[in-house]
Structures are given as structure tokens and as C-alpha cells.
Design a protein around this motif. Structure first.
Motif, PDB file in Angstrom:
ATOM      1  N   ALA A  46      19.479  46.808  32.407  1.00  0.00           N
ATOM      2  CA  ALA A  46      19.878  47.461  31.156  1.00  0.00           C
ATOM      3  C   ALA A  46      21.275  47.023  30.737  1.00  0.00           C
ATOM      4  N   GLY A  47      22.168  46.870  31.713  1.00  0.00           N
ATOM      5  CA  GLY A  47      23.516  46.410  31.386  1.00  0.00           C
ATOM      6  C   GLY A  47      23.526  45.009  30.814  1.00  0.00           C
ATOM      7  N   VAL A  48      22.681  44.136  31.368  1.00  0.00           N
ATOM      8  CA  VAL A  48      22.594  42.762  30.858  1.00  0.00           C
ATOM      9  C   VAL A  48      22.049  42.758  29.435  1.00  0.00           C
ATOM     10  N   TRP A  49      20.973  43.504  29.219  1.00  0.00           N
ATOM     11  CA  TRP A  49      20.367  43.536  27.883  1.00  0.00           C
ATOM     12  C   TRP A  49      21.329  44.122  26.849  1.00  0.00           C
ATOM     13  N   ASN A  50      22.019  45.195  27.230  1.00  0.00           N
ATOM     14  CA  ASN A  50      22.941  45.828  26.285  1.00  0.00           C
ATOM     15  C   ASN A  50      24.093  44.908  25.901  1.00  0.00           C
ATOM     16  N   GLY A  65      23.686  41.772  25.426  1.00  0.00           N
ATOM     17  CA  GLY A  65      23.120  40.630  24.719  1.00  0.00           C
ATOM     18  C   GLY A  65      22.581  39.547  25.620  1.00  0.00           C
ATOM     19  N   GLY A  66      22.464  39.840  26.915  1.00  0.00           N
ATOM     20  CA  GLY A  66      21.967  38.844  27.855  1.00  0.00           C
ATOM     21  C   GLY A  66      20.455  38.813  27.928  1.00  0.00           C
ATOM     22  N   GLU A  67      19.951  37.873  28.689  1.00  0.00           N
ATOM     23  CA  GLU A  67      18.510  37.682  28.850  1.00  0.00           C
ATOM     24  C   GLU A  67      18.193  37.556  30.329  1.00  0.00           C
ATOM     25  N   LEU A  68      17.106  38.163  30.760  1.00  0.00           N
ATOM     26  CA  LEU A  68      16.649  38.075  32.143  1.00  0.00           C
ATOM     27  C   LEU A  68      15.287  37.400  32.184  1.00  0.00           C
ATOM     28  N   ARG A  69      15.107  36.518  33.156  1.00  0.00           N
ATOM     29  CA  ARG A  69      13.814  35.871  33.331  1.00  0.00           C
ATOM     30  C   ARG A  69      13.378  36.023  34.781  1.00  0.00           C
ATOM     31  N   THR A  70      12.135  36.345  34.984  1.00  0.00           N
ATOM     32  CA  THR A  70      11.584  36.415  36.334  1.00  0.00           C
ATOM     33  C   THR A  70      10.715  35.186  36.571  1.00  0.00           C
ATOM     34  N   GLY A  71      10.513  34.864  37.837  1.00  0.00           N
ATOM     35  CA  GLY A  71       9.708  33.694  38.170  1.00  0.00           C
ATOM     36  C   GLY A  71      10.352  32.393  37.749  1.00  0.00           C
ATOM     37  N   ALA A  72      11.674  32.394  37.586  1.00  0.00           N
ATOM     38  CA  ALA A  72      12.395  31.188  37.148  1.00  0.00           C
ATOM     39  C   ALA A  72      13.247  30.681  38.306  1.00  0.00           C
ATOM     40  N   ARG A  73      12.607  30.081  39.266  1.00  0.00           N
ATOM     41  CA  ARG A  73      13.307  29.622  40.461  1.00  0.00           C
ATOM     42  C   ARG A  73      14.132  28.371  40.162  1.00  0.00           C
ATOM     43  N   VAL A  74      15.384  28.384  40.603  1.00  0.00           N
ATOM     44  CA  VAL A  74      16.276  27.248  40.393  1.00  0.00           C
ATOM     45  C   VAL A  74      16.022  26.197  41.468  1.00  0.00           C
ATOM     46  N   ALA A  75      15.718  24.984  41.029  1.00  0.00           N
ATOM     47  CA  ALA A  75      15.498  23.882  41.961  1.00  0.00           C
ATOM     48  C   ALA A  75      16.772  23.088  42.204  1.00  0.00           C
TER      49      ALA A  75
END
Length: 358
Positions: A94-98, A100-110
Motif C-alpha cells: 500500500a505504501g508503494v502504491w500510494n 505512485g510505485g508499481e509492484l510486479r510478482t513473478g518477475a525474477r531478476v536474472a
């Protein structure tokens, strides 16, 4: 000393220059050395009993780290999020969204993308690239090393690799028949228990037995039992508990290349045997709950490696030994410009392990 790892390098350098060898001497002292003058072995064991909160027995634990953990409990105790640990993630999201940020799941960094010596973005496992002016790696030092391109930050990588991962762990998840009120009537109040089981070791309780070295041959010498479900009114009708045992990664290393959901039969057999062993030990230690266990499931270090990408199933990232506390490379220093790292690096006192198995 630990504070130096969380401040900018210029400030840390100044503190080291001002405090000098006094700081180093204090960071070098282990808990066992500090308690050596305590004559009563039972009192020594009680004073050292919380080693599992940072994953080190007294002979390897820095006194300053133990004091920090004990001080945090003395000041505020341990907390539990109403609704379960998932509420922590929801609150952070909620803090990230408030903002203006964006969250992604299943986005593994290679891989971390580095151009002209500067971090510029990440490449995901599916090949997509995301770029930004500043990159924060929250996957811990060892995973950050693995994601850096070859040749980048060679000195920093070599320094980090000198430190071993912390111990791994197994967790037995329990569900009970009856309600939370019924369990409280039996004398359980939601407290956490560190148990050094003399019955398992054949000797007096000893915090040096913190790590379960031979889980297929003996009972665990030390267990952490948390009746967290009794602290959560949202789960009052389905109380739960967790039984944690710290262990060696080597016990499970032979199966590290197997895939989640497709583990070989010998792994499943070993896991099942350990699960029964822990359950039997729990019932012996808490006989009034023996007939109320309605559900049980075990997670192993392979579970932590699969779900949390924890190197060698490490519970606390790099082991927080005195040597690591004194290593300036483990401070809040970026491996390359525009990139800083955080994550499974410092012990998380009073935090809950994620509920997963596999």
C-alpha cells in the motif's frame, strides 16, 4: 559496530577513525567469551538461549549482536501481525502504491545491467529489461553477486564470498483441533519457546547444540516453538503453531538441483522421516496437545531456496560472525555506481518465517 553497516561510508569511516581499536575489540568478543565467567552452567544456557534469533551458537555469535537482539525484546517484545505475516506485505504494498510505485510478482531478476561501470537496470528471467536511474537490490549480497555481470565489482564480490551463508532451517507447521480459547484453557498463551532438549542430546541443555547436525539420526537439540495462532483473533477458530529447527544445508545439498514438485523419492522419504521425528518430539514436549494435532507439514532448506531464493536455504543471508561485522565491504556500500543492495543480510529479530513447504 552494526550501526556502521547502515550508514554512508564517509560517516562509517569517521566513526572507525574516532573509536579505533576499542570498536574492533568489542566486535571481536563472542557471546561464549563474555559468558565464560558465569559459573552456573544453567544460567549460562539461559543467557545464551536466543541464539536462534540470529542463527549462531555462543562460540560464534558476536556479543554485540546478542545484546542488540536481547535489548530489542526488553524494550518492545516481539510483535505479531493480525491476520498473519501476509499483512506485512500488504501494508508495504500500500505504501508503494500510494507513492505512485508499481509492484510486479513473478518477475525474477536474472541479471543486473551494468553499462560503463554504472547500474542501469535489470534483465528479467523472461528476457524483458527494465531500466531506471537507481537500482536497489533487495535480494541479499550472495544473490546480488550472482546477478552481476562477470568482471563487475570483483573486489567487492571476493570480499563477500569470504563469508559463509547463515545456517539453514526446517519448519514444521501445525494446525490444532479446537479453538484458541480451548488451547488457552490448557495453559498456552501465545508465548514463544526456545527449547534446548537434553533428552535429545543425552546431556544438559546446551546452546552450542543450536544447529541440528544429524536430523536423520537423532532428535533436534534445540527447537523454537511459536504458538503464533493464539495471538491472532482472526484465526481464533483454527489455532496454529510452528516448530523450527536450525540445520546444516549439507543434509539436503544432494537434492539442490531437483525441481519443486518433482523431488526424488529418497528426498521425500527423508523429509517424511524428519517430519515424523519433529512431530514426535513436539508431542513429547507438549503432551497436552498431542491428541489435538490435526494437520502437519514440513518445509526444508530446499523450500527456502525455491520460494525465497535463499542461497543454501540460509535463514539470515550471510552469517553474522565477528569477522563479518568487521568487514567494511559489508557496510552500506554499493557494488557499483547507482546500485545499492539490501535484503536477507541482517537478522530479523521478532520476525516470522514465511509459511511454505515443498
Amino acid at each position: 559496530m552494526m550501526a556502521l553497516h547502515g550508514v554512508p561510508r564517509p560517516a562509517a569511516t569517521l566513526m572507525r577513525w574516532v573509536l579505533g581499536r576499542r570498536l574492533q575489540r568489542r566486535a571481536d568478543v563472542t557471546l561464549a567469551e563474555a559468558l565464560a565467567h558465569v559459573r552456573d552452567p544453567q544460567l549460562r544456557a539461559i543467557l545464551a538461549a536466543r541464539g536462534g534469533d540470529y542463527g549462531l551458537p555462543p562460540s560464534h555469535a558476536p556479543l554485540v549482536l546478542h545484546a542488540l537482539v536481547m535489548g530489542s525484546y526488553a524494550e518492545g517484545g516481539a510483535g505479531y501481525p493480525i491476520g498473519g505475516p501476509a499483512r506485512l506485505a500488504e501494508s508495504l504494498a500500500a505504501g508503494v502504491w500510494n507513492a505512485g510505485g508499481e509492484l510486479r510478482t513473478g518477475a525474477r531478476v536474472a541479471q543486473l545491467l551494468v553499462e560503463d561501470g554504472r547500474a542501469v537496470g535489470v534483465r528479467l528471467a523472461d528476457g524483458r529489461e527494465e531500466r531506471a536511474p537507481h537500482i536497489v537490490s533487495a535480494m541479499g549480497a550472495l544473490n546480488t553477486i550472482a546477478a552481476l555481470p562477470d568482471g563487475v565489482a570483483a573486489d567487492w564480490r571476493a570480499s563477500i564470498r569470504r563469508h559463509e551463508p547463515s545456517c539453514a532451517y526446517m519448519m514444521l507447521y501445525l494446525g490444532f483441533s479446537g479453538t484458541a480459547d480451548e488451547l488457552r484453557a490448557l495453559g498456552f498463551d501465545g508465548a514463544n519457546h526456545w527449547i534446548y532438549d537434553g533428552h535429545a542430546t543425552g546431556a544438559a541443555p546446551d546452546p552450542e547444540a543450536l544447529i541440528w547436525r544429524n536430523p536423520t539420526d537423532e532428535d533436534a537439540g534445540a527447537l523454537y516453538v511459536s504458538f503464533s495462532g493464539l495471538n491472532d483473533p482472526e484465526h481464533a477458530q483454527a489455532p496454529t503453531a510452528e516448530v523450527l529447527a536450525l540445520c546444516d544445508w549439507e543434509v539436503f545439498a544432494a537434492w539442490q538441483d531437483s525441481r519443486l514438485g518433482h523431488r526424488p523419492e529418497d528426498y521425500e522419504a527423508t523429509k517424511g522421516w524428519i517430519e515424523d521425528q519433529l512431530l514426535t518430539q513436539f508431542k513429547r514436549l507438549f503432551p497436552t496437545l498431542a491428541q489435538r494435532v490435526a494437520y502437519h507439514e514440513l518445509s526444508t532448506p530446499l523450500s527456502q531456496a525455491a520460494y525465497a531464493l535463499a542461497p543454501e536455504g540460509a535463514m539470515y543471508g550471510l552469517a553474522t560472525t565477528p569477522e563479518r561485522l568487521l568487514d567494511p565491504r559489508c557496510m552500506c556500500a554499493p557494488p557499483c555506481p547507482a546500485c545499492c543492495w539490501r535484503g536477507r543480510t541482517w537478522p530479523r529479530s521478532a520476525s516470522k518465517a514465511p509459511p511454505w513447504a515443498g
